[in-house]
Design an enzyme around this catalytic site. Structure first.
Site, PDB file in Angstrom:
ATOM      1  N   LYS A 196      76.197  20.787  46.667  1.00  0.00           N
ATOM      2  CA  LYS A 196      77.162  20.666  48.005  1.00  0.00           C
ATOM      3  C   LYS A 196      76.189  19.909  49.093  1.00  0.00           C
ATOM      4  CE  LYS A 196      79.390  25.019  47.707  1.00  0.00           C
ATOM      5  NZ  LYS A 196      79.532  26.382  48.513  1.00  0.00           N
ATOM      6  N   GLY A 354      64.316  22.758  43.120  1.00  0.00           N
ATOM      7  CA  GLY A 354      64.102  23.571  41.920  1.00  0.00           C
ATOM      8  C   GLY A 354      64.876  23.149  40.725  1.00  0.00           C
TER       9      GLY A 354
END
Ligand code: ADP
Ligand code: MG
Length: 396
Positions: A196, A354
């Site tokens: 996003k 991550g």
């Protein structure tokens, strides 16, 4: 770059008690440490200090106990795993403010102190708590870049009270980041991908003013394509961010930053591994019932060519839904190009995040980048151009 002291500035450590802020926030499974990457990252600093005869007191948080002592968030659980990684015995101190408990420790001892977040003051950066922690040590070393975006007693407050130094992992991370965005060799490229736009607006705003090439991929590219009038079908897309996306593109224009959006894409009607509806098409040919799940091969080739002209690369976020084949193809291909250029010596490459680390491991190239940060939140805030309180405190 901000000037800070390192372990090189520490002489005569014999018998000194050193409070070392580390990241011991490792994932656990069935009561066992399931990934010891963060434990291993502390070894250079901890072994160096212990070998020089210091009493090494490891200060860290574990989970989110919110000021309460909870057995399931006790750092006692990682002591055995840490001792195994370190290859020496590790003591455990049941409270990180218990000065009496560390008074008799022999030079060369390594001890883990209980979870700093068992104290309510930790996350409030309570100076009183920092004062009580400071009583345990003569010197403060911060080796936890991943916690440096938070101004807590153990990351910021303590650095005001004791002579403060950067540990080896912190030093390496700061040097690598400085090389990538502080005073980088130009041209500089940034890859920003992921799901996003909304989670990375500040990153994009900061980067357009800093880099020469901004490569936008992942779900967030759809928002930019839609803002430019492309029909993205049922792709993941934040239509409410049209104005924001256009403002970022305009800012890039003004700053002479070339924005690369995909012009071919990999689409499917359902999000599944190797779906029957899989096809590659031009961005203007996405059907109403299709979604964009990866950057297309022609665009990837053009991106690789752009990278070849660059000297520095910063990467956060995968180019596609890389967990599901074949939507890993663009990420893997561009990561391999970046890795090869790095190995040839023509590119300094720094990556973090991550899922980005997972994607680079999946591509088998994490070790071939100049530097891969496992820091998550702190890495993103650094990409946003923010000053990290834990780092600022070291450079005072
Ligand atoms: P990081 O953790 O490295 O900062 P993000 O969390 O921002 O990265 O984004 C990673 C996620 O973005 C992945 O789970 C990936 O599947 C998803 N993603 C990438 N491209 C797309 C896409 N086109 N559509 C949907 N999800 C995507
Ligand atoms: Mg993520």
């Amino acid at each position: 770059m901000a000037v800070f002291k390192t372990l090189d500035d520490l002489t005569d450590l014999a018998g000194k008690r050193v409070l070392v802020r580390v990241d011991l926030n490792v994932p656990m499974q069935d009561g066992k440490v399931s990934d010891d990457t963060r434990l291993r990252a502390t070894l250079p600093t901890v072994t160096e200090l212990a070998d020089k005869g210091a009493v090494v007191l490891l200060l860290a948080h574990f989970g989110r106990p919110k000021g309460e002592a909870r057995a399931d968030m006790s750092l006692r659980q990682v002591v055995d795993a840490y001792a195994a990684v370190l290859g020496r015995p590790v003591a455990f101190i049941g409270d990180c403010t218990d000065a009496g408990a560390v008074a008799g420790l022999e030079p060369g001892t390594v001890a883990v102190l209980e979870n700093s977040r068992f104290h309510k003051g930790e996350e409030k950066n309570d100076p009183d708590l920092a004062g009580r922690m400071a009583k345990l040590g003569d010197i403060y070393v911060n080796d936890a870049f991943s916690a440096a975006h938070r101004a807590h007693s153990s990351t910021e407050g303590l650095a005001r009270l004791l002579p403060a130094y950067a540990g080896r992992a912190m030093e390496a991370e700061l040097k690598a980041l400085e090389k990538a965005l502080g005073e980088p060799e130009r041209p500089v490229a940034a890859v920003v991908g992921g799901a996003k736009v909304s989670t990375k607006l500040d990153v994009l705003r900061h980067l357009v003013a800093k880099v020469d090439h901004l490569i936008i991929g992942g779900g967030m590219a759809n928002t930019f394509l839609a803002a430019r009038g492309v029909d993205v079908g049922k792709s993941l897309c934040e239509h409410d961010l049209t104005d924001t996306a256009n403002a970022i593109l305009d800012a890039a224009d003004r700053a002479n930053c070339t924005v690369h959006l995909p012009y071919d894409v990999v689409v499917a009607k359902e999000f599944a591994a190797n779906p029957p509806s899989l096809r590659t098409c031009n961005v203007h040919e996405v059907a109403a019932d299709e979604m964009i799940l990866d950057v297309g091969p022609a665009a990837v080739e053009a991106l690789a060519d752009a990278l070849k002209t660059c000297r520095t690369l910063v990467w956060n976020g995968p180019l596609g839904a890389f967990e599901t084949p074949p939507f890993d193809a663009a990420t893997v291909a561009l990561a391999r190009t970046a890795a090869a250029l790095t190995q040839e010596g023509s590119l300094v490459s720094v990556a973090g995040g991550g899922d980005t680390v997972a994607a680079l491991n999946h591509a088998g190239v994490a070790d071939d980048f100049s530097f891969v940060s496992t820091a998550g939140g702190a890495f993103l805030e650094w990409m946003e151009g923010k000053e990290l309180p834990g780092v600022a405190a070291l450079s005072r």
